[in-house]
Design an enzyme around this catalytic site. Structure first.
Site, mmCIF file in Angstrom:
data_model
loop_
_atom_site.group_PDB
_atom_site.id
_atom_site.type_symbol
_atom_site.label_atom_id
_atom_site.label_comp_id
_atom_site.label_asym_id
_atom_site.label_seq_id
_atom_site.Cartn_x
_atom_site.Cartn_y
_atom_site.Cartn_z
ATOM 1 C CG ASN A 1 31.284 51.322 -10.692
ATOM 2 O OD1 ASN A 1 32.053 52.262 -10.513
ATOM 3 N ND2 ASN A 1 30.232 51.401 -11.482
ATOM 4 C CG HIS B 1 34.079 53.687 -14.911
ATOM 5 N ND1 HIS B 1 34.479 53.709 -13.589
ATOM 6 C CD2 HIS B 1 32.733 53.474 -14.900
ATOM 7 C CE1 HIS B 1 33.414 53.518 -12.818
ATOM 8 N NE2 HIS B 1 32.348 53.376 -13.592
ATOM 9 C CB CYS C 1 31.127 56.373 -13.272
ATOM 10 S SG CYS C 1 30.276 55.474 -11.975
HETATM 11 N N1 ACO Z 1 21.866 38.485 -8.206
HETATM 12 C C1 ACO Z 1 21.013 37.709 -8.901
HETATM 13 N N2 ACO Z 1 20.157 38.193 -9.822
HETATM 14 C C2 ACO Z 1 20.172 39.530 -10.031
HETATM 15 C C3 ACO Z 1 21.038 40.392 -9.341
HETATM 16 C C4 ACO Z 1 21.906 39.813 -8.380
HETATM 17 N N3 ACO Z 1 22.781 40.548 -7.658
HETATM 18 N N4 ACO Z 1 20.828 41.637 -9.766
HETATM 19 C C5 ACO Z 1 19.866 41.583 -10.712
HETATM 20 N N5 ACO Z 1 19.474 40.304 -10.871
HETATM 21 C C6 ACO Z 1 18.455 39.782 -11.779
HETATM 22 C C7 ACO Z 1 17.457 40.835 -12.213
HETATM 23 O O1 ACO Z 1 16.453 40.994 -11.236
HETATM 24 C C8 ACO Z 1 16.934 40.249 -13.504
HETATM 25 O O2 ACO Z 1 15.989 39.266 -13.179
HETATM 26 P P1 ACO Z 1 14.614 39.142 -14.050
HETATM 27 O O3 ACO Z 1 15.101 38.783 -15.434
HETATM 28 O O4 ACO Z 1 13.897 38.066 -13.357
HETATM 29 O O5 ACO Z 1 13.994 40.501 -13.981
HETATM 30 C C9 ACO Z 1 18.152 39.523 -14.087
HETATM 31 O O6 ACO Z 1 19.081 39.377 -12.990
HETATM 32 C C10 ACO Z 1 18.828 40.280 -15.223
HETATM 33 O O7 ACO Z 1 18.996 41.643 -14.834
HETATM 34 P P2 ACO Z 1 19.672 42.691 -15.776
HETATM 35 O O8 ACO Z 1 19.713 44.011 -15.062
HETATM 36 O O9 ACO Z 1 19.034 42.655 -17.133
HETATM 37 O O10 ACO Z 1 21.153 42.062 -15.869
HETATM 38 P P3 ACO Z 1 22.359 42.541 -16.749
HETATM 39 O O11 ACO Z 1 22.881 41.411 -17.507
HETATM 40 O O12 ACO Z 1 22.063 43.826 -17.475
HETATM 41 O O13 ACO Z 1 23.468 42.881 -15.644
HETATM 42 C C11 ACO Z 1 24.367 44.827 -14.520
HETATM 43 C C12 ACO Z 1 23.212 43.832 -14.625
HETATM 44 C C13 ACO Z 1 25.586 44.070 -14.004
HETATM 45 C C14 ACO Z 1 23.961 45.916 -13.548
HETATM 46 C C15 ACO Z 1 24.667 45.447 -15.893
HETATM 47 O O14 ACO Z 1 23.480 45.877 -16.485
HETATM 48 C C16 ACO Z 1 25.624 46.634 -15.836
HETATM 49 O O15 ACO Z 1 26.783 46.510 -15.510
HETATM 50 N N6 ACO Z 1 25.151 47.827 -16.235
HETATM 51 C C17 ACO Z 1 25.965 49.019 -16.374
HETATM 52 C C18 ACO Z 1 26.378 49.572 -15.065
HETATM 53 C C19 ACO Z 1 27.241 50.786 -15.329
HETATM 54 O O16 ACO Z 1 28.156 50.774 -16.133
HETATM 55 N N7 ACO Z 1 26.925 51.887 -14.692
HETATM 56 C C20 ACO Z 1 27.597 53.137 -15.030
HETATM 57 C C21 ACO Z 1 28.563 53.514 -14.066
HETATM 58 S S1 ACO Z 1 27.940 53.583 -12.449
HETATM 59 C C22 ACO Z 1 27.785 55.276 -11.988
HETATM 60 O O17 ACO Z 1 27.867 56.196 -12.747
HETATM 61 C C23 ACO Z 1 27.472 55.516 -10.556
#
Ligand code: ACO
Length: 323
Positions: free
Chosen positions: A280, A250, A114
């Site tokens: 993304n 990004h 990314c």
């Molecule tokens: N629908 C419903 N629930 C979901 C989903 C979904 N699609 N996905 C995950 N959950 C659940 C999880 O299982 C978890 O449940 P649990 O508490 O029972 O275990 C709960 O939601 C919370 O999950 P988290 O991962 O803690 O949620 P968070 O608030 O962190 O959001 C997200 C997740 C959107 C992925 C976030 O962490 C994020 O954006 N992270 C950064 C991503 C990023 O910037 N990546 C870098 C670039 S990508 C690259 O380089 C290829």
């Protein structure tokens, strides 16, 4: 007087197929409400079956050339940021070179996930300043839909396909921060974090693999590292956040985007946001946002822009440029 790499054209391409969040409700335990509230994403584009990353990139490149009023023959080099090239080799960049009918110069891919577009911009800037090229097409293009695990709700709802491109041209500036063009760059990586975000396949394993991400861990690193690299790049240019017209980040997650702006002391009025429409798109997200920001009338000549990105590696960085 000093050399500057100045943006003289911008363009983008998005595949025709638009996929709303509701698409995932049928097959996964997820909701439009969860996806929107956790990521800000409402829809994304997916490439058609016969559409490859280099196809998307070539469309974006043609749009950027048209915007610059240039022909492919006016370009000396293509730097294409991607983690989803058509083939293991040759590079997607050489495929774009052929598609554009460009029979001189050189082309290669850059892979920093990314952060790829920031790395590609920095590379192109260095080549221009070194006199290796006068005009460089810098492209970010991805088909992340090809590396999704469609049973993993925590990743497959977040990514999309697309491409964006800039034409950078060597011009002469006064050597001050009032110059148009790239004013500074800041690149970082830390391979100790490789397990936070990776694809569990590749050439050596003879599989394509799927994207795996510990999203909340990446999130923890993102805001701090993005604000820090943006501030370092501004400092290198002799500028501060107060001078910034637009952050063009990004587009991974609206909470990361707004958290970074807040940490830099800037309101969302200074941020170009496209994550709701594109998801993304990895290395494509910044040039897509630059192109859409210009189309919307947000970005205008003379504006001071900071781009920043973080992705697998971890790799992160920022580029400060005056449009
Ligand atoms: N629908 C419903 N629930 C979901 C989903 C979904 N699609 N996905 C995950 N959950 C659940 C999880 O299982 C978890 O449940 P649990 O508490 O029972 O275990 C709960 O939601 C919370 O999950 P988290 O991962 O803690 O949620 P968070 O608030 O962190 O959001 C997200 C997740 C959107 C992925 C976030 O962490 C994020 O954006 N992270 C950064 C991503 C990023 O910037 N990546 C870098 C670039 S990508 C690259 O380089 C290829």
């Amino acid at each position: 007087m000093t050399g500057r790499a100045v943006v003289v054209g911008v363009g983008h391409y998005l595949p025709e197929r638009v996929v709303p969040n509701s698409h995932f409700e049928a097959t996964l335990d997820t909701t439009d409400e969860w996806i929107q509230s956790r990521s800000g994403i409402q829809r994304r584009h997916f490439a058609a079956e016969d559409e490859t990353t280099s196809d998307l990139a070539a469309h974006a490149a043609r749009a950027a050339l048209a915007d610059a009023g240039l022909q492919a023959g006016d370009i000396d080099a293509i730097v294409l940021a991607t983690s989803t090239a058509d083939l293991t080799f040759p590079s997607a960049a050489t495929m774009v070179q052929a598609a554009l009918g460009m029979d001189k110069g050189f082309a290669f891919d850059v892979q920093a996930v990314c952060a790829g577009f920031v790395y590609a911009l920095s590379t192109a800037n260095a080549m221009i300043l070194a006199g290796q090229a006068k005009r460089v097409l810098v492209i970010g293009a991805e088909t992340f839909s090809r590396i999704m695990d469609w049973t993993d709700r925590s990743t497959c709802v977040l990514f999309g396909d697309g491409a964006g491109a800039l034409v950078l041209e060597s011009q002469t500036g006064a050597g001050t921060s009032a110059d148009r063009g790239i004013l500074s760059t800041d690149l970082n990586s830390d391979g100790r974090y490789k397990d936070l975000l990776y694809v569990d396949g590749g050439v050596s394993t003879q599989t394509t693999g799927h994207l795996r991400m510990q999203g909340n861990q990446v999130f923890r690193h993102a805001v701090e590292k993005l604000a820090s690299t943006a501030e370092t790049a501004l400092d290198k240019a002799g500028l501060s956040a107060n001078d910034v017209d637009w952050i063009v980040p990004h587009q991974a997650n609206i909470r990361i985007i707004s958290g970074t702006a807040r940490k830099m002391g800037l309101s969302m009025d200074h941020v170009v946001v496209t994550v709701q429409d594109h998801g993304n798109t990895s290395a494509a997200s910044i040039p897509l946002a630059l192109s859409v920001g210009k189309q919307r009338g947000q970005i205008n000549s003379g504006d001071l822009i900071v781009t920043e990105a973080i992705g697998g590696g971890l790799a992160w960085g920022a580029v400060v440029l005056r449009w």
